[in-house]
Scaffold this active site. Structure first.
Site, PDB file in Angstrom:
ATOM      1  N   VAL A   9       0.829  -1.210   0.000  1.00  0.00           N
ATOM      2  CA  VAL A   9       0.000   0.000   0.000  1.00  0.00           C
ATOM      3  C   VAL A   9       0.860   1.256   0.000  1.00  0.00           C
ATOM      4  CG1 VAL A   9      -1.710   1.295   1.333  1.00  0.00           C
ATOM      5  CG2 VAL A   9      -1.900  -1.185   1.136  1.00  0.00           C
TER       6      VAL A   9
ATOM      7  N   CYS B  43      -5.802  -9.793   2.729  1.00  0.00           N
ATOM      8  CA  CYS B  43      -6.839  -8.866   3.190  1.00  0.00           C
ATOM      9  C   CYS B  43      -8.155  -9.530   3.591  1.00  0.00           C
ATOM     10  CB  CYS B  43      -7.126  -7.845   2.103  1.00  0.00           C
ATOM     11  SG  CYS B  43      -5.626  -7.041   1.579  1.00  0.00           S
TER      12      CYS B  43
HETATM   13  C1  UGA Z   1      -8.624  -7.213  -2.149  1.00  0.00           C
HETATM   14  C2  UGA Z   1      -9.706  -6.270  -2.694  1.00  0.00           C
HETATM   15  O1  UGA Z   1     -10.110  -6.725  -3.988  1.00  0.00           O
HETATM   16  C3  UGA Z   1      -9.176  -4.836  -2.771  1.00  0.00           C
HETATM   17  O2  UGA Z   1     -10.222  -3.975  -3.195  1.00  0.00           O
HETATM   18  C4  UGA Z   1      -8.705  -4.425  -1.377  1.00  0.00           C
HETATM   19  O3  UGA Z   1      -8.178  -3.117  -1.380  1.00  0.00           O
HETATM   20  C5  UGA Z   1      -7.615  -5.374  -0.927  1.00  0.00           C
HETATM   21  O4  UGA Z   1      -8.162  -6.711  -0.885  1.00  0.00           O
HETATM   22  C6  UGA Z   1      -7.149  -4.929   0.433  1.00  0.00           C
HETATM   23  O5  UGA Z   1      -7.929  -4.922   1.389  1.00  0.00           O
HETATM   24  O6  UGA Z   1      -6.010  -4.418   0.552  1.00  0.00           O
HETATM   25  P1  UGA Z   1      -6.536  -8.484  -3.195  1.00  0.00           P
HETATM   26  O7  UGA Z   1      -6.442  -9.199  -1.884  1.00  0.00           O
HETATM   27  O8  UGA Z   1      -5.298  -7.932  -3.810  1.00  0.00           O
HETATM   28  O9  UGA Z   1      -7.565  -7.261  -3.083  1.00  0.00           O
HETATM   29  O10 UGA Z   1      -7.078  -9.555  -4.223  1.00  0.00           O
HETATM   30  P2  UGA Z   1      -8.399  -9.801  -5.090  1.00  0.00           P
HETATM   31  O11 UGA Z   1      -8.093  -9.537  -6.508  1.00  0.00           O
HETATM   32  O12 UGA Z   1      -9.556  -9.132  -4.503  1.00  0.00           O
HETATM   33  O13 UGA Z   1      -8.538 -11.380  -4.900  1.00  0.00           O
HETATM   34  C7  UGA Z   1      -8.727 -11.949  -3.601  1.00  0.00           C
HETATM   35  C8  UGA Z   1      -8.893 -13.435  -3.699  1.00  0.00           C
HETATM   36  O14 UGA Z   1     -10.174 -13.760  -4.212  1.00  0.00           O
HETATM   37  C9  UGA Z   1      -7.902 -14.156  -4.591  1.00  0.00           C
HETATM   38  O15 UGA Z   1      -7.455 -15.326  -3.948  1.00  0.00           O
HETATM   39  C10 UGA Z   1      -8.693 -14.502  -5.840  1.00  0.00           C
HETATM   40  O16 UGA Z   1      -8.218 -15.653  -6.484  1.00  0.00           O
HETATM   41  C11 UGA Z   1     -10.073 -14.718  -5.247  1.00  0.00           C
HETATM   42  N1  UGA Z   1     -11.170 -14.503  -6.209  1.00  0.00           N
HETATM   43  C12 UGA Z   1     -11.403 -13.270  -6.716  1.00  0.00           C
HETATM   44  C13 UGA Z   1     -12.011 -15.561  -6.540  1.00  0.00           C
HETATM   45  O17 UGA Z   1     -11.846 -16.704  -6.065  1.00  0.00           O
HETATM   46  N2  UGA Z   1     -13.052 -15.332  -7.395  1.00  0.00           N
HETATM   47  C14 UGA Z   1     -13.297 -14.106  -7.917  1.00  0.00           C
HETATM   48  O18 UGA Z   1     -14.277 -13.986  -8.688  1.00  0.00           O
HETATM   49  C15 UGA Z   1     -12.454 -13.057  -7.575  1.00  0.00           C
END
Ligand code: UGA
Length: 453
Positions: free
Chosen positions: A11, A281
Site C-alpha cells: 500500500v 486482506c
Molecule cells: C482485495 C480487494 O479486492 C481490494 O479492493 C482491497 O483493497 C484489498 O483486498 C485490500 O484490502 O487491501 P486483493 O487481496 O489484492 O484485493 O485480491 P483480489 O483480486 O480481490 O482477490 C482476492 C482473492 O479472491 C484471490 O485469492 C482470488 O483468487 C479470489 N477470487 C477473486 C475468486 O476466487 N473469485 C473471484 O471472482 C475473484
C-alpha cells in the site's frame, strides 16, 4: 504537496509512487533497511505491475529514509501505511500503527499543524486512538500542535495496485475537520479530476469517468473498508457454495454466474467459482470485523458463513483427488501455481499452502511450479517437503494428477496434449475453472473443474 508515508509495503509503496508521479514531493520511511537500500537503487522489493518502471521515472520526487532519526516533521500530510496483522483472536493488531503514533508524538514540533492519515486497514475507532496517543505525548512534552487524524482506506488489488490508485471507482475520506478535508482534497485533486497524463502501460481505461469522492466521518470510512472486503469475500463464497451444488445437480456454474451477474444489481465481477479466496486482506479483515461485531454484541452471520465456506472450499481439491485416484499415499501430485492469485508473488493465506500441507499429510509426493512465487515459498515455508520444478512441464512428468491452483496466463496456454503423454494418469483438477474442459476431455484427460457439472 509535501507528504510523508510511513511503511513501504504494497500500500505505502504504490500509493507513494503514484503520488510522486502526480507531482507531490513524497518521503517514504521504512525501518527495514534492506527494503530502503533496494528502493534507493530503483528496485522494488515487491512484485507489482509497472512499479519498477514508475519508481525510476519519479525518483526526483521521492526520497527514501530508513530510520526515524532522519524523519523531519515538516510534511503537510503523514500517511500511516504499516501492517495490521491478525491477532490469534481475529482482532487486528495495531502494534505497528501505535508505534508510529508514538514516534510522531515524540517528533512533532511546537506550533505545527498537521494531518495524519490512517491508510492501513484499521478497526473502528483507530483514528481517535492514533490522535489520543499523539496528543498525550505532545501534552507530556508541552508541545502545542494541532493534529487532525483522518481515515482514507485503500481499495487496491495486488498486482493492479497502481492502476487502482490512478483510476479508482471512488475515493473515501473520513475526516472530522475542514483542514483535514481540504488537505486531502488537494492531495487527491489530480486523481479526482483526472488531470494527469497516464503513465506508460498504465493507460486510463476507455470510458472511465471521474471517481466519486465520499467525504464522511472517520468511523464510517473505517467501516466502509471492512464492509467492502466482507462483501467481495461473501460474493466469492456465495458462488462457491452454488458451484458445489451445481456439480451435484449437473449445472455449469460459469453459466449460472453469467446468468445472475448480468442483472446489474448483482454484477458479473467477483463471481468466479474456484478453490476460494486468499491473500492478505479478505481473511484478516473478515475476522477483524467479526471481532468488532462481537465486542458490540452484534450478529454477523453472513460474514461468519463467508469465512467458513471459504476454508472448506480448499478441501474440495483433496476430495476430488480422493474420488478419482482413490489412494493418495505414494501418488505424485503436480501443483500449478502457488501465489494466492496471478500476477503477484504473495503467498499470504494462499490456498496452495493448505492444499500442499494436506497432500503431504496424506503422504503424496508433491511437485510445484509458479512463475514468480517459488522463492517466497522456499523462504517462508521451508517446512514443506516438496519439489520445486523449473517450469510447468516438470509438474506433469510422471504425475498422477495435476492441480491448477493459480490461474497464471501461461498455464492457460500450456501444450496439454503433449504434456498429458508424460503423466502417469491424465488427471487435471482445475481449481480456477481456467481451462477448456472440452479440449482436455477430447484428448483423454479426466478433467474436473469447480461446479462444472
Ligand atoms: C482485495 C480487494 O479486492 C481490494 O479492493 C482491497 O483493497 C484489498 O483486498 C485490500 O484490502 O487491501 P486483493 O487481496 O489484492 O484485493 O485480491 P483480489 O483480486 O480481490 O482477490 C482476492 C482473492 O479472491 C484471490 O485469492 C482470488 O483468487 C479470489 N477470487 C477473486 C475468486 O476466487 N473469485 C473471484 O471472482 C475473484
Amino acid at each position: 504537496m509535501n507528504i510523508t508515508i510511513i511503511g513501504s509495503g504494497y500500500v505505502g509503496l504504490t500509493t507513494g509512487t503514484a503520488f510522486a508521479y502526480l507531482g507531490h514531493k513524497v518521503t517514504l520511511l521504512d525501518i527495514d533497511k534492506n527494503k530502503i537500500d533496494k528502493l534507493r537503487k530503483g528496485i522494488s522489493p515487491i512484485y507489482e505491475n509497472g512499479l519498477n518502471n514508475l519508481l525510476n521515472e519519479v525518483k526526483d520526487n521521492i526520497t527514501f529514509i530508513d530510520s526515524w532519526e532522519n524523519f523531519k516533521p515538516d510534511a503537510e500530510i503523514i500517511m500511516i501505511a504499516v501492517g495490521t496483522p491478525s491477532k490469534t483472536n481475529g482482532d487486528a493488531d495495531l502494534t505497528y500503527v501505535e508505534r508510529v503514533a508514538v514516534e510522531l508524538g515524540n517528533r512533532i514540533e511546537d506550533n505545527s499543524e498537521l494531518v495524519v492519515v490512517n491508510k492501513s486497514t484499521v478497526p473502528i475507532g483507530s483514528a481517535s486512538r492514533v490522535k489520543a496517543i499523539i496528543n498525550n505525548i505532545l501534552e507530556e512534552r508541552k508541545v502545542n500542535a494541532t493534529i487532525h487524524v483522518a481515515s482514507n482506506p485503500e481499495f487496491l488489488r495486488e498486482g493492479e495496485a497502481l492502476f487502482d490508485t490512478f483510476y479508482p471507482d471512488r475515493v473515501i475520506i473520513g475526516v472530522d475537520s475542514e483542514t483535514a478535508k481540504n488537505k486531502l482534497h488537494s492531495l487527491y485533486q489530480p486523481i479526482l479530476e483526472q488531470t494527469f497524463i497516464s503513465p506508460k502501460n498504465i493507460e486510463r481505461p476507455v470510458g472511465y469517468s471521474l471517481p466519486v469522492l465520499i467525504t464522511t466521518n472517520p468511523t464510517s470510512a473505517e467501516l466502509i473498508k471492512y464492509a467492502a472486503n466482507s462483501f467481495l469475500a461473501m460474493k466469492i463464497s456465495f458462488i462457491n457454495e452454488f458451484a458445489n451444488l451445481a456439480e451435484k445437480v449437473g449445472a455449469d456454474i460459469t453459466q449460472v454466474a453469467r446468468g445472475i451477474g448480468l442483472d446489474t444489481r448483482i454484477g458479473t465481477r467477483f463471481l468466479n467459482a474456484g478453490i476460494g479466496w486468499g491473500g492478505s486482506c479478505f481473511g484478516k479483515d473478515t475476522k477483524a470485523i467479526l471481532y468488532t461485531a462481537k465486542q458490540y454484541n452484534s450478529d454477523m452471520k453472513l460474514v461468519e458463513a463467508t469465512i467458513e465456506a471459504n476454508y472448506k472450499q480448499r478441501e474440495v481439491v483433496i476430495k476430488k483427488l480422493q474420488s478419482i485416484l482413490k489412494v493418495i499415499r505414494g501418488k505424485t501430485i503436480g501443483i500449478l501455481g502457488l501465489s494466492f492469485k496471478p500476477n503477484t508473488d504473495d503467498l499470504r493465506d494462499a490456498p496452495s499452502i493448505d492444499i500442499i500441507r494436506k497432500l503431504l499429510s496424506l503422504d503424496a509426493i508433491v511437485k510445484v511450479y509458479d512463475p514468480i512465487a517459488m522463492n517466497n515459498c522456499k523462504q517462508q515455508h521451508p517446512e514443506l517437503n516438496i519439489k520445486y520444478e523449473e517450469n510447468a512441464e516438470g509438474v506433469f512428468i510422471n504425475s498422477d494428477a495435476v492441480v491448477l491452483v493459480t490461474e497464471w496466463d501461461e498455464f492457460k496456454r500450456l501444450p496439454f496434449i503433449e504434456l498429458g503423454e508424460k503423466m502417469n494418469n491424465k488427471v487435471i483438477i482445475d481449481g480456477r475453472n481456467a481451462l477448456n474442459p472440452d479440449i482436455l476431455v477430447k484428448n483423454g484427460f479426466i478433467y474436473s473443474g469447480i461446479g462444472r457439472g
